[in-house]
Write a protein that holds these residues in place. Structure first.
Motif, PDB file in Angstrom:
ATOM      1  N   ASP A  22       0.703  -1.059  -0.108  1.00 14.88           N
ATOM      2  CA  ASP A  22      -0.117   0.047  -0.030  1.00 14.88           C
ATOM      3  C   ASP A  22       0.649   1.068   0.228  1.00 14.88           C
ATOM      4  O   ASP A  22       0.599   2.290  -0.745  1.00 14.88           O
ATOM      5  CB  ASP A  22      -0.857   0.146   1.236  1.00 14.88           C
ATOM      6  N   ARG A 399     -10.276  -3.400  -0.023  1.00 12.39           N
ATOM      7  CA  ARG A 399      -8.996  -3.011  -0.437  1.00 12.39           C
ATOM      8  C   ARG A 399      -8.894  -2.685  -1.670  1.00 12.39           C
ATOM      9  O   ARG A 399      -9.797  -2.941  -2.629  1.00 12.39           O
ATOM     10  CB  ARG A 399      -8.055  -4.322  -0.459  1.00 12.39           C
ATOM     11  N   ARG A 401      -5.958  -1.414  -4.808  1.00  9.66           N
ATOM     12  CA  ARG A 401      -4.882  -1.356  -5.403  1.00  9.66           C
ATOM     13  C   ARG A 401      -4.732  -0.797  -6.504  1.00  9.66           C
ATOM     14  O   ARG A 401      -5.313  -1.080  -7.748  1.00  9.66           O
ATOM     15  CB  ARG A 401      -3.900  -2.774  -5.255  1.00  9.66           C
ATOM     16  N   GLY A 411      -1.344   1.256  -2.655  1.00 10.31           N
ATOM     17  CA  GLY A 411      -2.628   0.914  -2.317  1.00 10.31           C
ATOM     18  C   GLY A 411      -3.420   2.024  -1.342  1.00 10.31           C
ATOM     19  O   GLY A 411      -2.948   3.017  -1.133  1.00 10.31           O
ATOM     20  N   GLY A 413      -4.814   1.008   1.692  1.00  7.32           N
ATOM     21  CA  GLY A 413      -4.919   0.814   3.177  1.00  7.32           C
ATOM     22  C   GLY A 413      -6.296   0.125   3.323  1.00  7.32           C
ATOM     23  O   GLY A 413      -7.425   0.359   2.630  1.00  7.32           O
TER      24      GLY A 413
END
Length: 423
Positions: A22, A399, A401, A411, A413
């Motif tokens: 991330d 999530r 990305r 990312g 987080g």
């Protein structure tokens, strides 16, 4: 907007930043944290650590408009920094990238282990607006209730949205209680009151507003992107049974206002610069957006290239991935949402928050409502448990990305929330 801060070869002296899923040095998201017993301060995530921006300012390590940007966070929020717009934010990014670069380990005392800190909402949210821009989700849900006419006539002409409740937005990691309300399933003759029986999550992106506009002055579509301060993940939890009874004729109320979960780090437009993509072409026959919503540059690079995932953890079991999709399920760009919101003269303010609406794609649904077809087809989990909708003790984690060849992936987080029983 792509510059030396995006160089995939850059490394930080913070060991955990190298290869971090991330927060490598190419991301540098902004947030508000507090160390044990300390006040709220602005920080930047780097690997598993947080750079204390206020301490960097006090040490004389920031200069010019970058120093002004950090000074504007003295109240423990990012609102003042958001209000300054892009130039100070970009200057801060450049100087922080140098402070955290390989060989600059003299700055190590300015770092805090993120595991020992509390993360707060990044800004004081004045107003919250939730859009309905995920066309696949809108189609899927519409088909459950209107099989012959899933999308209403206005959907492809106007970014649909409603004004939500800002006071109940909480940062990732905060547990929420199952809401009470009136419910009336089709099989029951009369409504009843009690805890929601059909509680759901919604996978959305959050859009933070930076500089605002004066009341009565619309924001032109060509300038709308400049009013965006950053992005996050948003779980706009939904009590489907309460909503089904209450939403006509004015829309969601108690089904939404009990809580929404927001990721704590603001992923800046600068960090997302390598991952901007063209807005998907509209299918043949769809109307072209009206002039106030149409900008060639926005169509060419105003969408976000993001992979999205939803994970469910039920008590006593390992996390299970519910869906995997991408942000291409949005029918409107963030800039179009900003331009539409302000077209009637509504005055946006720094720290206002937009939700994109639930994002679903052909490969991943953004809600259990879609996965279980309204609860009619329960989901079987590897643990042997089944779910129509969420049960007490369930945890949802979102999530996001961004990846592109030649650049370091970044990312958002985790955005995590657990449902507790209503007491």
């Amino acid at each position: 907007m792509i510059d030396r801060t995006h160089d995939a070869g850059r490394r930080s002296f913070v060991a955990s930043a190298t290869g971090h899923a991330d927060f490598p040095i190419q991301n540098l998201p902004l947030g508000i944290f507090s160390a044990a017993g300390g006040a709220r301060r602005a920080g930047v995530a780097i690997g598993d650590m947080i750079l204390d921006l206020a301490a960097a300012l006090e040490a004389g390590l920031l200069s010019g408009v970058a120093a002004e940007a950090v000074a504007a966070t003295g109240d423990g929020t990012l609102n003042g920094l958001f209000a300054l717009g892009a130039a100070p934010r970009q200057a801060l990014r450049a100087q922080v990238a140098d402070l955290l670069a390989e060989g600059a380990d003299a700055q190590a005392p300015l770092l805090h282990n993120s595991g020992n800190c509390t993360l707060h909402l990044p800004a004081r949210i004045g107003d919250y607006t939730d859009f309905f821009a995920g066309i696949q989700h809108a189609t899927n849900v519409g088909a459950l209730f209107r099989p012959d006419n899933p999308l209403l006539p206005n959907y492809k002409h106007v970014p649909i949205g409603y004004h939500g409740r800002a006071s109940s937005i909480v940062p990732s990691g905060t547990a929420l209680r199952r809401p009470n309300g009136q419910r009336k399933p089709a099989a029951e003759a009369e409504p009843s009151f009690g805890p929601s029986r059909n509680l759901d999550y919604e996978l959305e992106l959050g859009i933070w507003i930076g500089p605002g506009n004066a009341l009565g002055e619309p924001i032109p579509i060509g300038q709308a992107a400049g009013h965006i301060a950053g992005y996050g993940l948003l779980n706009d939890w939904s009590a489907r049974d309460i909503q089904g009874w209450e939403y006509q004729p004015l829309g969601p109320f108690l089904a939404k206002n009990f809580g929404s979960t927001l990721s704590p780090w603001v992923i800046t437009p600068e960090a997302m610069a390598p991952f901007r993509v063209a807005q998907p072409a509209r299918p043949e026959g769809d109307p072209k957006p009206m002039d106030y919503l149409w900008d060639e540059a926005d169509q060419a690079g105003g969408a976000l290239g993001l992979e999205l995932e939803v994970w469910l953890t039920v008590p006593g079991a390992e996390p299970f991935r519910l869906s995997q999709g991408d942000a291409q399920g949005l029918y409107w760009t963030p800039a179009q949402m900003v331009a539409h919101h302000a077209c009637g003269g509504c005055n946006l303010q720094p720290g206002d928050l937009f939700g994109t609406g639930t994002i679903s794609t052909a490969t991943g649904y953004g809600s259990l409502l879609e996965i279980t077809q309204g609860g009619r087809k329960p989901l079987a989990l590897p643990s042997g448990a089944t779910r129509r909708f969420l049960e007490d003790g369930d945890t949802i984690t979102l999530r996001a990305r961004a990846r592109r060849e030649g650049f370091a992936g970044i990312g958002f987080g985790d955005c995590t929330g657990t449902i507790l029983a209503m007491t």
